[in-house]
Design an enzyme around this catalytic site. Structure first.
Site, PDB file in Angstrom:
ATOM      1  N   HIS A 162       0.835  -1.220   0.000  1.00  0.00           N
ATOM      2  CA  HIS A 162       0.000   0.000   0.000  1.00  0.00           C
ATOM      3  C   HIS A 162       0.864   1.262   0.000  1.00  0.00           C
ATOM      4  O   HIS A 162       0.441   2.298   0.492  1.00  0.00           O
ATOM      5  CB  HIS A 162      -0.957   0.035   1.187  1.00  0.00           C
ATOM      6  CG  HIS A 162      -1.680  -1.253   1.420  1.00  0.00           C
ATOM      7  ND1 HIS A 162      -2.882  -1.547   0.812  1.00  0.00           N
ATOM      8  CD2 HIS A 162      -1.355  -2.354   2.159  1.00  0.00           C
ATOM      9  CE1 HIS A 162      -3.278  -2.768   1.186  1.00  0.00           C
ATOM     10  NE2 HIS A 162      -2.358  -3.283   1.996  1.00  0.00           N
ATOM     11  N   SER A 283      14.889  21.328 -15.872  1.00  0.00           N
ATOM     12  CA  SER A 283      13.641  22.047 -16.117  1.00  0.00           C
ATOM     13  C   SER A 283      13.966  23.356 -16.809  1.00  0.00           C
ATOM     14  O   SER A 283      14.992  23.975 -16.538  1.00  0.00           O
ATOM     15  CB  SER A 283      12.942  22.308 -14.789  1.00  0.00           C
ATOM     16  OG  SER A 283      12.056  23.397 -14.917  1.00  0.00           O
ATOM     17  N   LYS A 289      16.113  21.598 -10.748  1.00  0.00           N
ATOM     18  CA  LYS A 289      15.491  20.292 -10.980  1.00  0.00           C
ATOM     19  C   LYS A 289      16.231  19.381 -11.941  1.00  0.00           C
ATOM     20  O   LYS A 289      16.813  19.816 -12.918  1.00  0.00           O
ATOM     21  CB  LYS A 289      14.061  20.501 -11.490  1.00  0.00           C
ATOM     22  CG  LYS A 289      13.134  20.925 -10.369  1.00  0.00           C
ATOM     23  CD  LYS A 289      11.721  21.046 -10.838  1.00  0.00           C
ATOM     24  CE  LYS A 289      11.134  19.676 -11.126  1.00  0.00           C
ATOM     25  NZ  LYS A 289       9.771  19.809 -11.609  1.00  0.00           N
ATOM     26  N   GLU A 296       9.745   8.520 -16.910  1.00  0.00           N
ATOM     27  CA  GLU A 296       8.350   8.906 -17.151  1.00  0.00           C
ATOM     28  C   GLU A 296       7.892   8.485 -18.539  1.00  0.00           C
ATOM     29  O   GLU A 296       6.762   8.028 -18.728  1.00  0.00           O
ATOM     30  CB  GLU A 296       8.193  10.419 -16.979  1.00  0.00           C
ATOM     31  CG  GLU A 296       8.371  10.872 -15.546  1.00  0.00           C
ATOM     32  CD  GLU A 296       8.432  12.393 -15.448  1.00  0.00           C
ATOM     33  OE1 GLU A 296       7.510  12.969 -14.874  1.00  0.00           O
ATOM     34  OE2 GLU A 296       9.382  13.007 -15.970  1.00  0.00           O
TER      35      GLU A 296
END
Ligand code: ARG
Length: 470
Positions: A162, A283, A289, A296
């Site tokens: 979980h 970024s 970043k 992804e």
């Protein structure tokens, strides 16, 4: 010169009346099926050889055709070939050029053959190789998984259920879970390969052909394991493509789960790993970043792989036997799936090789948590308490610790004993490492078991390499 190998009127009289350059794009498949040129030529060479061996065409006719086909291949590979979309597909482009190169004898090649069995044979040849390439890419990724597992054999981490810290495990054990997934994937792609590995030439348009052909000879020439048993099934069957696509969908799902863990683990919240620089991007607005774009995209591309499976199933579901032009829609999604999956497998292997695991942080995440709760309950079971009762006691104890912002390792024996008199001093020996060591069962995370799993994985990978070398 126009050719019409099906021996029929032009299928689109309006288009031909307006001239070839106006032919409707709607029917054209050349832009994607031209990647079948090698298979198309190879199958035609085998077919021509068989025709002359059987006395269906002359020997020098067959040689002229085969020489011409070789020239076409060289032209295509050198980039000098002129592609003609108005000829619709790869088969007609090759054959039309053959006419230009060797003259009317080219017209004998399409004896005892239809584009229906031709396109199926070409696609099967292509998918047979693509399935093999996929298995090889999977083996490569499995090799990366095992290498990274072995290099990080001492790293402990919290295992999750979980997405809550559940029980301590070795990172290697976690990684080897993916080894198993990719193992099952490889088995599925082997099966997809076996499905493609059957010759359809000789099925003709759909009923077989009225010539004394030798299908076994063609099968041997092309390395097929057998020939289709029913010509109507042969020209309309695309199971081999669906099997590749469904195997790809499952494999992409596995890759997506791994990618998702890379994304989560590389976040500032987790800091379990840093991805290699060449697999992240900056970024455009936030200078601090490093985005996990490759992971992804590996996750994101799963959607189109699933989509191609559904497109193919949907295209096929209402088709009456046998060949219908709908079947031309089999290739674009299939090829895109092969490209997407092979790229994702490679990227994932590269990302894994370059990833740096933060073992201090992972251990800390396991120790600064309540992942030992099960072990402490099991301790009470060892002292004679029923597990359900032990569960309640340890649950209350951890509730208390959570509210006090403390962990089991902060408890003294006396504090343990206030929860249950069954606790003795040896409860203090329970730690992340002893917990992991105690899972000493087949399939468990104990270091000995994980080391054996690594050795078994390495042995199986070596066997596959040897098999591929044979
Ligand atoms: N381009 C076609 C395909 O991919 C080749 C077969 C065409 N056959 C036909 N009877 N029109 O399916």
């Amino acid at each position: 010169m126009t050719i019409d190998p099906e021996g029929t009127r032009p299928k689109n009289p309006a288009a031909s009346a307006r001239g070839a350059e106006l032919a409707s794009d709607f029917t054209v498949s050349l832009h994607y099926d031209r990647r079948l040129y090698r298979e198309d030529i190879r199958a035609s060479v085998a077919h021509a050889r068989m025709l002359s061996r059987q006395g269906i065409i002359g020997e020098d006719e067959s040689s002229q055709i085969i020489d011409g086909l070789e020239k076409v291949r060289v032209e295509i590979e050198s980039g000098s070939f002129t592609w003609k979309p108005e000829l619709e597909d790869i088969h007609m482009n090759v054959e039309s050029r053959l006419f230009e190169l060797v003259g009317d004898v080219a017209g004998r090649l399409h004896t005892a053959r239809s584009r229906n069995d031709q396109v199926s044979t070409d696609t099967r040849l292509y998918m047979r190789q693509a399935s093999l390439d996929t298995v090889i890419a999977l083996r490569n990724l499995q090799t990366a998984v095992v290498a990274v597992a072995e290099a990080n054999i001492a790293t402990v981490m919290p295992g999750y259920t979980h997405l809550q810290r559940a029980q301590p495990v070795l990172l290697a054990h976690h990684l080897l879970a993916y080894f198993e997934m990719f193992e099952r994937d490889a088995i599925r792609f082997e099966a997809a390969r076996a499905s493609a590995d059957v010759l359809t030439l000789g099925n003709g348009a759909m009923a077989g052909v009225p010539y004394p052909i030798d299908r076994d000879f063609v099968a041997r020439e092309l390395g097929f394991s057998g020939v289709t048993a029913n010509s109507m099934d042969g020209v309309s069957d695309r199971d081999f493509a669906i099997e590749y696509l469904s195997s790809a969908a499952i494999c992409a799902m596995h890759l997506s789960r791994m990618a998702e863990e890379f994304v989560i683990w590389s976040s500032e919240e987790f800091r379990f790993l840093s991805l290699p620089d060449n697999y992240t991007t900056g970024s455009s607005i936030m200078p601090q970043k490093r985005n996990p774009d490759f992971a992804e995209l590996a996750r994101g591309k799963t959607g189109r792989v699933y989509g191609h499976l559904f497109a193919m199933l949907t295209t096929l579901k209402g088709l009456p036997l046998t060949y219908n032009r709908d079947l031309q829609e089999d290739k674009e999604g299939l090829f895109d799936t092969v490209d997407t999956l092979l790229a994702t497998l490679d990227v994932t292997a590269g990302m894994l090789h370059g990833a740096r695991f933060n073992s201090d942080r992972m251990r800390d995440a396991a120790e600064s948590s309540y992942v030992l709760a099960t072990d402490i309950a099991d301790y009470l079971v060892g002292k004679g308490m029923p597990f359900r009762e032990a569960h309640i006691i340890v649950s209350n104890l951890s509730d208390r610790l959570i509210s006090e912002r403390r962990f089991f390792k902060d408890l003294s024996v006396d504090e343990f004993r206030t929860a249950s008199p069954l606790f003795d001093a040896d409860v203090l020996d329970i730690g992340v490492d002893s917990s992991i060591a105690s899972r000493d069962v087949p399939g468990g995370t104990a270091p000995g078991r994980v080391k054996s799993a690594i050795a078994a994985a390495q042995k199986s990978l070596r066997a596959h390499v040897m098999e591929a070398g044979r």
